[in-house]
Write an enzyme that holds these catalytic residues in place. Structure first.
Site, PDB file in Angstrom:
ATOM      1  N   HIS A   1      45.203  34.868  41.787  1.00 12.36           N
ATOM      2  CA  HIS A   1      45.418  33.567  42.356  1.00 12.36           C
ATOM      3  C   HIS A   1      46.868  33.356  42.462  1.00 12.36           C
ATOM      4  O   HIS A   1      47.234  33.409  41.135  1.00 12.36           O
ATOM      5  CB  HIS A   1      44.535  32.361  42.079  1.00 12.36           C
TER       6      HIS A   1
ATOM      7  N   HIS B   1      49.657  30.430  42.420  1.00 14.06           N
ATOM      8  CA  HIS B   1      49.685  28.862  42.252  1.00 14.06           C
ATOM      9  C   HIS B   1      51.073  28.315  43.177  1.00 14.06           C
ATOM     10  O   HIS B   1      52.096  28.988  43.261  1.00 14.06           O
ATOM     11  CB  HIS B   1      50.083  28.387  40.875  1.00 14.06           C
TER      12      HIS B   1
HETATM   13  P1  5GP Z   1      44.863  30.499  35.911  1.00 15.64           P
HETATM   14  O1  5GP Z   1      45.458  29.941  34.417  1.00 15.64           O
HETATM   15  O2  5GP Z   1      43.797  31.483  35.699  1.00 15.64           O
HETATM   16  O3  5GP Z   1      46.234  30.787  36.462  1.00 15.64           O
HETATM   17  O4  5GP Z   1      44.648  29.203  36.613  1.00 15.64           O
HETATM   18  C1  5GP Z   1      43.337  28.959  36.922  1.00 15.64           C
HETATM   19  C2  5GP Z   1      43.485  27.562  37.726  1.00 15.64           C
HETATM   20  O5  5GP Z   1      42.121  27.572  38.437  1.00 15.64           O
HETATM   21  C3  5GP Z   1      43.627  26.512  36.702  1.00 15.64           C
HETATM   22  O6  5GP Z   1      44.742  25.890  37.212  1.00 15.64           O
HETATM   23  C4  5GP Z   1      42.178  25.531  36.889  1.00 15.64           C
HETATM   24  O7  5GP Z   1      42.602  24.131  36.955  1.00 15.64           O
HETATM   25  C5  5GP Z   1      41.686  26.267  38.112  1.00 15.64           C
HETATM   26  N1  5GP Z   1      40.257  26.131  38.379  1.00 15.64           N
HETATM   27  C6  5GP Z   1      39.511  26.429  37.261  1.00 15.64           C
HETATM   28  N2  5GP Z   1      38.367  26.317  37.775  1.00 15.64           N
HETATM   29  C7  5GP Z   1      38.210  25.772  39.003  1.00 15.64           C
HETATM   30  C8  5GP Z   1      37.217  25.514  40.055  1.00 15.64           C
HETATM   31  O8  5GP Z   1      36.071  25.563  39.791  1.00 15.64           O
HETATM   32  N3  5GP Z   1      37.778  24.966  41.064  1.00 15.64           N
HETATM   33  C9  5GP Z   1      39.431  24.676  41.516  1.00 15.64           C
HETATM   34  N4  5GP Z   1      39.346  24.399  42.538  1.00 15.64           N
HETATM   35  N5  5GP Z   1      40.019  25.188  40.736  1.00 15.64           N
HETATM   36  C10 5GP Z   1      39.769  25.789  39.423  1.00 15.64           C
END
Ligand code: 5GP
Ligand code: ZN
Length: 142
Positions: A101, A103
């Protein structure tokens, strides 16, 4: 291509609700559930790929196109002054959800945040020869 244990696959399948801001056959984008700023948006390929390396080039190009378009929409929607656009690519880089993903994090003048340079560990002190060696290695494995 969907992984039952993956939160983002469940969002793609409609099993977990999300504030979706974009969807087509290949990509989807929705608001982050724990936003770092108003408008914090995640852009994903719909198919389950853990890291960028796993994503086929055509899909990656499509996801980047969506990221590029949404970056403008998101910033306009929340009247941002700028944005950080980034991937945590792999666990050591802070990736918590193992479904690729990007951001989009809107930024505002004097919001107290930091540039992307703040994410890395201790800075290495590399010589020109070491930079040459790394560049050559990247060139030969690209
Ligand atoms: P990472 O640290 O993997 O780059 O970021 C994961 C992101 O996913 C985090 O910013 C977190 O807030 C978001 N996130 C985690 N679970 C969910 C969810 O169930 N729904 C949404 N919309 N965002 C999520
Ligand atoms: Zn997934």
């Amino acid at each position: 291509m969907s992984n039952d244990d993956c939160i983002f696959c469940q969002i793609v399948d409609g099993d977990i609700p999300s504030h979706t801001v974009f969807e087509d056959d290949t990509a989807m984008a929705f608001l982050d559930a724990n936003p770092l700023a108003p408008g914090h948006t995640l852009v994903i390929p719909k198919a389950h790929h853990e890291t960028l390396e796993d994503v086929p080039e055509e899909t990656a190009a499509h996801v980047f196109g969506v990221l590029h378009r949404l970056n403008t929409s998101v910033q306009h929607a929340v009247d941002a002054d700028a944005a950080n656009v980034a991937f945590n690519d792999g666990e050591a880089a802070g990736q918590e959800v193992p479904h690729v993903h990007g951001h989009i994090i809107p930024r505002f003048d004097a919001d107290g945040g930091s540039p992307i340079h703040a994410v890395a560990g201790q800075r290495p002190d590399l010589t020109d020869a070491e930079l040459d060696e790394i560049a050559e290695e990247i060139h030969t494995t690209r």
